[in-house]
Design an enzyme around this catalytic site. Structure first.
Site, PDB file in Angstrom:
ATOM      1  N   LYS A   1       0.837  -1.212   0.000  1.00 30.65           N
ATOM      2  CA  LYS A   1       0.000   0.000   0.000  1.00 30.65           C
ATOM      3  C   LYS A   1       0.867   1.256   0.000  1.00 30.65           C
ATOM      4  CE  LYS A   1      -3.867  -2.407   2.106  1.00 30.65           C
ATOM      5  NZ  LYS A   1      -4.780  -2.642   3.248  1.00 30.65           N
TER       6      LYS A   1
ATOM      7  N   ASP B   1     -11.066   2.706   3.981  1.00 31.48           N
ATOM      8  CA  ASP B   1     -11.332   1.263   3.910  1.00 31.48           C
ATOM      9  C   ASP B   1     -12.827   0.980   3.710  1.00 31.48           C
ATOM     10  OD1 ASP B   1      -9.225  -0.539   3.988  1.00 31.48           O
ATOM     11  OD2 ASP B   1      -8.907  -0.296   6.149  1.00 31.48           O
TER      12      ASP B   1
ATOM     13  N   GLN C   1      -4.828  -1.578   9.631  1.00 33.33           N
ATOM     14  CA  GLN C   1      -4.755  -2.892   8.995  1.00 33.33           C
ATOM     15  C   GLN C   1      -5.284  -3.972   9.943  1.00 33.33           C
ATOM     16  OE1 GLN C   1      -3.905  -3.252   5.813  1.00 33.33           O
ATOM     17  NE2 GLN C   1      -3.842  -5.479   5.676  1.00 33.33           N
TER      18      GLN C   1
HETATM   19  N1  L34 Z   1      -7.941  -2.526   7.285  1.00 29.33           N
HETATM   20  N2  L34 Z   1      -7.315  -4.668   6.696  1.00 29.33           N
HETATM   21  C1  L34 Z   1      -7.744  -3.452   6.332  1.00 29.33           C
HETATM   22  N3  L34 Z   1      -7.999  -3.125   5.033  1.00 29.33           N
HETATM   23  C2  L34 Z   1      -7.804  -4.043   4.056  1.00 29.33           C
HETATM   24  O1  L34 Z   1      -8.113  -3.748   2.792  1.00 29.33           O
HETATM   25  C3  L34 Z   1      -7.323  -5.308   4.390  1.00 29.33           C
HETATM   26  N4  L34 Z   1      -7.024  -6.274   3.448  1.00 29.33           N
HETATM   27  C4  L34 Z   1      -7.288  -7.685   3.760  1.00 29.33           C
HETATM   28  C5  L34 Z   1      -6.621  -7.975   5.126  1.00 29.33           C
HETATM   29  N5  L34 Z   1      -6.754  -6.890   6.077  1.00 29.33           N
HETATM   30  C6  L34 Z   1      -7.114  -5.612   5.743  1.00 29.33           C
HETATM   31  C7  L34 Z   1      -6.011  -6.191   2.573  1.00 29.33           C
HETATM   32  O2  L34 Z   1      -5.386  -5.165   2.367  1.00 29.33           O
HETATM   33  C8  L34 Z   1      -6.617  -8.393   2.618  1.00 29.33           C
HETATM   34  N6  L34 Z   1      -5.794  -7.397   1.967  1.00 29.33           N
HETATM   35  C9  L34 Z   1      -4.868  -7.656   0.935  1.00 29.33           C
HETATM   36  C10 L34 Z   1      -4.189  -6.637   0.309  1.00 29.33           C
HETATM   37  C11 L34 Z   1      -3.266  -6.883  -0.687  1.00 29.33           C
HETATM   38  C12 L34 Z   1      -3.012  -8.160  -1.083  1.00 29.33           C
HETATM   39  C13 L34 Z   1      -3.697  -9.204  -0.487  1.00 29.33           C
HETATM   40  C14 L34 Z   1      -4.607  -8.947   0.522  1.00 29.33           C
HETATM   41  C15 L34 Z   1      -1.971  -8.378  -2.133  1.00 29.33           C
HETATM   42  O3  L34 Z   1      -1.232  -7.484  -2.468  1.00 29.33           O
HETATM   43  N7  L34 Z   1      -1.836  -9.584  -2.655  1.00 29.33           N
HETATM   44  C16 L34 Z   1      -0.873  -9.893  -3.673  1.00 29.33           C
HETATM   45  C17 L34 Z   1       0.255 -10.762  -3.148  1.00 29.33           C
HETATM   46  C18 L34 Z   1       0.994 -10.233  -1.998  1.00 29.33           C
HETATM   47  C19 L34 Z   1       2.037 -11.211  -1.473  1.00 29.33           C
HETATM   48  O4  L34 Z   1       3.028 -11.395  -2.184  1.00 29.33           O
HETATM   49  O5  L34 Z   1       1.836 -11.791  -0.383  1.00 29.33           O
HETATM   50  C20 L34 Z   1      -1.596 -10.668  -4.752  1.00 29.33           C
HETATM   51  O6  L34 Z   1      -1.123 -10.670  -5.885  1.00 29.33           O
HETATM   52  O7  L34 Z   1      -2.627 -11.297  -4.467  1.00 29.33           O
END
Ligand code: L34
Length: 288
Positions: A52, A119, A96
């Site tokens: 982020k 959010d 988060q």
């Molecule tokens: N307050 N908490 C708050 N806001 C959110 O919007 C979230 N979320 C969820 C968990 N807790 C939170 C996220 O940000 C899930 N989440 C989230 C954000 C980004 C990714 C996955 C979940 C993400 O970038 N995924 C990448 C891979 C990252 C890695 O290498 O581990 C993907 O390509 O799926």
């Protein structure tokens, strides 16, 4: 089968946002500023928050990372939220999730000024979304909707099955899918649902968001279905340096050949979640 490229779509949207920000700045406005509060050192949360902060830079935003150890008290966290609510330099902020067990998540969410709640978790935003009023829509559901739009996937009258009923994904995405303009017929399944296989196998669109790696198997998916995989569970792996890999809620290898469209994990919904947060932050900055 078309693989939905969330990573590329997110990169494209971030470029669009960056262009808009440069225009704002040229017009004499300040750059949007997002603050992120990170408690503890959960591996997933560390990665997501780092992504982020990095995305803020790509969009031309300022960002502020605020860290606490997982021993932080609820009072300390609430004090920080009050400070961020009052801080004129901060357009929007997130806390988060998940938080340590001794902290009441709902109390934290409700302490955030809904006008800075990028959010979209505050009850005011959730309520406004559910009746179709302007608001901050939470990032994962809005990222999913954006993917469906950009890939021109028809939704009107389609059978959409949402698996999972969480406040941050299942419930809001079900609400958005049934809204006027999207017009899907929505069924929500959860851990107590009977005949889940039968229900899923009639779906035109499956949105899998229960956090059970590989739960959606090929026998649950109709030929030609659209499958959106929201799961990102870390599972042990001997093939990666980190010792784990991300696994979605869908048994991708066997499900993908049956689909008209499918999102991969990683590189599907995850990057779109972050890019929706950027969009919400831009909107917050404009509204202030
Ligand atoms: N307050 N908490 C708050 N806001 C959110 O919007 C979230 N979320 C969820 C968990 N807790 C939170 C996220 O940000 C899930 N989440 C989230 C954000 C980004 C990714 C996955 C979940 C993400 O970038 N995924 C990448 C891979 C990252 C890695 O290498 O581990 C993907 O390509 O799926």
């Amino acid at each position: 089968m078309t693989l939905i490229d969330g990573k590329a779509t997110a990169a494209q949207i971030k470029k669009e946002i960056a262009a808009e920000v440069e225009k704002m700045v040229a017009d004499g406005h300040k750059r949007p500023n997002l603050a992120a509060v990170l408690v503890g050192h959960d591996g997933g949360s560390e990665t997501y928050v780092a992504n982020k902060i990095k995305s803020c830079a790509e969009c031309g935003f300022e960002s502020t990372l605020i860290r606490f150890e997982d021993t932080v008290s609820e009072k300390e966290l609430l004090d920080k939220i009050a400070e961020l609510n009052a801080d004129d330099n901060i357009d929007g902020f997130i806390v988060q999730l998940p938080l340590p067990k001794h902290i009441d998540e709902q109390k934290i969410i409700e302490a955030i000024d809904y006008r800075k709640d990028v959010d979209g978790f505050h009850p005011v935003n959730v309520g406004r979304m559910s009746i179709g009023l302007p608001c901050f829509v939470s990032a994962t559901p809005s990222g999913i909707m954006e993917l469906l739009r950009r890939y021109e996937i028809p939704t009107a009258g389609k059978n959409c099955v949402v698996v999972g009923r969480s406040n941050i994904v299942g419930k809001p995405v079900a609400t958005l899918m049934m809204q006027k303009g999207t017009d899907a017929t929505v069924t929500v399944c959860h851990s107590r649902t009977q005949d889940i296989k039968d229900i899923c196998s009639r779906a035109d669109i499956i949105i899998a968001a229960m956090g059970k790696p590989g739960f959606i198997t090929a026998d649950m998916v109709k030929e030609g279905a659209v499958v959106i995989d929201v799961g990102t569970t870390r599972v042990p792996s001997s093939e990666t340096k980190s010792g784990f890999r991300l696994k979605g809620d869908v048994d991708f290898e066997n499900v993908a050949p049956k689909c008209s469209f499918i999102t991969p994990v990683p590189g599907g919904v995850g990057p779109m979640t972050i890019c929706s947060l950027m969009r919400n932050t831009l909107q917050a900055a404009k509204q202030r």
